[in-house]
Design a protein around this motif. Structure first.
Motif, mmCIF file in Angstrom:
data_model
loop_
_atom_site.group_PDB
_atom_site.id
_atom_site.type_symbol
_atom_site.label_atom_id
_atom_site.label_comp_id
_atom_site.label_asym_id
_atom_site.label_seq_id
_atom_site.Cartn_x
_atom_site.Cartn_y
_atom_site.Cartn_z
ATOM 1 N N HIS A 150 0.831 -1.202 0.000
ATOM 2 C CA HIS A 150 0.000 0.000 0.000
ATOM 3 C C HIS A 150 0.868 1.256 0.000
ATOM 4 N N ALA A 151 1.893 1.267 0.854
ATOM 5 C CA ALA A 151 2.763 2.448 0.951
ATOM 6 C C ALA A 151 3.489 2.702 -0.367
ATOM 7 N N LEU A 152 4.014 1.643 -0.980
ATOM 8 C CA LEU A 152 4.733 1.809 -2.238
ATOM 9 C C LEU A 152 3.778 2.173 -3.377
ATOM 10 N N SER A 153 2.565 1.653 -3.339
ATOM 11 C CA SER A 153 1.580 2.014 -4.360
ATOM 12 C C SER A 153 1.277 3.503 -4.299
ATOM 13 N N ASP A 154 1.155 4.033 -3.083
ATOM 14 C CA ASP A 154 0.930 5.473 -2.935
ATOM 15 C C ASP A 154 2.143 6.265 -3.426
ATOM 16 N N ARG A 155 3.328 5.792 -3.080
ATOM 17 C CA ARG A 155 4.542 6.525 -3.461
ATOM 18 C C ARG A 155 4.673 6.626 -4.973
ATOM 19 N N GLY A 157 2.253 6.030 -7.313
ATOM 20 C CA GLY A 157 1.016 6.257 -8.060
ATOM 21 C C GLY A 157 0.528 5.031 -8.795
ATOM 22 N N ALA A 158 0.663 3.860 -8.167
ATOM 23 C CA ALA A 158 0.307 2.609 -8.829
ATOM 24 C C ALA A 158 -1.203 2.452 -8.964
ATOM 25 N N VAL A 159 -1.589 1.657 -9.938
ATOM 26 C CA VAL A 159 -2.962 1.187 -10.073
ATOM 27 C C VAL A 159 -3.082 -0.013 -9.138
ATOM 28 N N HIS A 160 -3.795 0.168 -8.036
ATOM 29 C CA HIS A 160 -3.777 -0.830 -6.961
ATOM 30 C C HIS A 160 -5.132 -1.506 -6.819
ATOM 31 N N LEU A 161 -5.104 -2.833 -6.763
ATOM 32 C CA LEU A 161 -6.326 -3.633 -6.633
ATOM 33 C C LEU A 161 -6.318 -4.334 -5.279
ATOM 34 N N HIS A 162 -7.395 -4.180 -4.520
ATOM 35 C CA HIS A 162 -7.517 -4.817 -3.209
ATOM 36 C C HIS A 162 -8.083 -6.225 -3.385
ATOM 37 N N LEU A 163 -7.277 -7.226 -3.077
ATOM 38 C CA LEU A 163 -7.700 -8.616 -3.218
ATOM 39 C C LEU A 163 -7.729 -9.344 -1.878
ATOM 40 N N ALA A 164 -7.622 -8.597 -0.775
ATOM 41 C CA ALA A 164 -7.551 -9.225 0.540
ATOM 42 C C ALA A 164 -8.861 -9.157 1.305
ATOM 43 N N GLY A 165 -9.859 -8.475 0.773
ATOM 44 C CA GLY A 165 -11.108 -8.286 1.490
ATOM 45 C C GLY A 165 -12.060 -9.466 1.358
ATOM 46 N N PRO A 166 -13.129 -9.461 2.144
ATOM 47 C CA PRO A 166 -14.089 -10.572 2.140
ATOM 48 C C PRO A 166 -14.718 -10.840 0.775
ATOM 49 N N ALA A 167 -14.904 -9.791 -0.034
ATOM 50 C CA ALA A 167 -15.519 -10.007 -1.344
ATOM 51 C C ALA A 167 -14.712 -10.980 -2.185
ATOM 52 N N TRP A 168 -13.420 -11.019 -1.968
ATOM 53 C CA TRP A 168 -12.554 -11.936 -2.708
ATOM 54 C C TRP A 168 -12.341 -13.234 -1.948
#
Length: 284
Positions: A150-155, A157-168
C-alpha cells in the motif's frame, strides 16, 4: 509513459504463480488474469506486446534479481508487480528486506516511465483454513506485506487492486481447489478489476474481460490429480522450509495464550518491525 504514434503498448508482468496464471489452464498451459487483461488494453488496431516473467514460487528476491532486469530491458508502458505470499512462507521472512527489494523494483520501473500495477493479497493461512495458532503468524506477515505494498503504491502512483477483502476471500467460486490460486472465474475477476481501474485513468481502451468462465470446469479427476501432484509437491517443499519454524511460531502463540497475554506482544513486535521497515524505506 504512453506509447508513441503507431507504437505497441508494452505490458510486463512480474511476480509469482498468481501472475503466471496458475488455476486458469487453457490448452494445456496457464493463462491467467494478466493475459486476459492484456487482451483488453488497446483498441483501434493498436497492438499490445505482452511479456509475462512471473514464475510459480517466486520470492521478492527473484523479482528483483531475475525478473526486473528483463522487464526494464523490455521498456514497458505498464508493469505489474504482485509478489510476497511466498516470502511469508519462508523461515527467512524479513519485512524490512522485502520492503527494500520492492521499493527498488518499483523505483526502477517508475523511472523508466512504466505505470505500475499492484495488489494486496489474502493471507495463505486463512485461505487454507489452518488452525489459529498456525494461521495467525502467517496473517501477521501478510498484513505487513500488504502494508508495504500500500505504501509503495501510494509513493509511485500505482494502479492498486484490493484482493484481501471478504468479497474476494469468501467467494468460493473465485478460487481453485487448492484454495491458494484463483480459478478461471477468479482470474477473470482480477483482470476485470484491473481493467476498470486502468480505464478510469484512461489507460485501457479495449473491451473488459468477460466475467463468466469460457473453458469447461476441471473434472473431479483433474482436481484430484492436481492436488495429488502439484499440491503434494507444494506441501513437501514448504514443509522442509517453513514447517519447523511455523511450529515454533505456533508454540509462541499458545504460550502467550496460556500465560494470559494473548497475541498482544506478538502483534506489537510485528507492528514495530513493520513501522521500522516503512520508516527506512519511505524515508529515503
Amino acid at each position: 509513459m504512453a506509447p508513441g504514434p503507431g507504437e505497441p503498448l508494452r505490458f510486463a508482468v512480474l511476480g509469482d504463480s498468481l501472475s503466471e496464471g496458475v488455476g486458469d489452464r487453457v490448452g494445456g498451459a496457464w493463462r491467467g488474469w494478466a493475459a486476459l487483461l492484456a487482451d483488453g488494453l488497446t483498441a483501434g488496431g493498436r497492438e499490445t506486446e505482452f511479456l509475462n516473467l512471473a514464475v510459480s514460487g517466486a520470492l521478492s528476491s527473484d523479482v528483483e534479481g531475475a525478473q526486473a532486469p528483463r522487464a526494464l530491458a523490455f521498456r514497458p508502458h505498464l508493469a505489474s508487480v504482485v509478489v510476497g505470499v511466498n516470502d511469508t512462507l519462508r523461515h527467512t521472512f524479513d519485512i524490512a528486506l522485502l520492503a527494500r527489494r520492492l521499493d527498488r523494483v518499483c523505483a526502477d520501473l517508475d523511472a523508466c516511465g512504466a505505470v505500475l500495477l499492484t495488489a494486496c493479497l489474502p493471507d495463505p493461512g486463512r485461505m487454507l483454513g489452518l488452525p489459529p495458532p498456525l494461521a495467525r503468524p502467517l496473517a501477521r506477515r501478510q498484513r505487513s506485506v500488504n502494508a508495504v505494498v500500500h505504501a509503495l503504491s501510494d509513493r509511485y502512483g500505482a494502479v492498486h487492486l484490493h484482493l484481501a477483502g471478504p468479497a474476494w476471500t469468501e467467494d468460493r467460486a473465485l478460487w481453485s481447489a487448492d484454495r491458494l490460486h484463483p480459478g478461471e472465474r477468479g482470474h477473470r475477476a482480477v483482470a476485470a478489476g484491473f481493467h476498470r481501474l486502468l480505464a478510469d485513468r484512461g489507460l485501457a481502451h479495449g473491451a473488459p474481460p468477460a466475467r463468466d468462465p469460457v473453458e469447461p470446469p476441471p473434472t473431479r479427476a483433474d482436481v484430484l490429480f492436481r492436488l495429488a501432484t502439484a499440491g503434494t509437491g507444494w506441501v513437501l517443499r514448504r514443509s522442509r522450509d517453513l514447517l519447523p519454524q511455523l511450529l515454533l511460531l505456533a508454540g509462541a502463540e499458545l504460550r502467550h495464550w496460556a500465560d494470559g497475554t494473548g497475541t498482544g506482544p506478538l502483534d506489537a513486535r510485528a507492528d514495530a518491525a513493520l513501522t521500522a521497515a516503512l520508516a527506512a524505506t519511505m524515508g529515503r
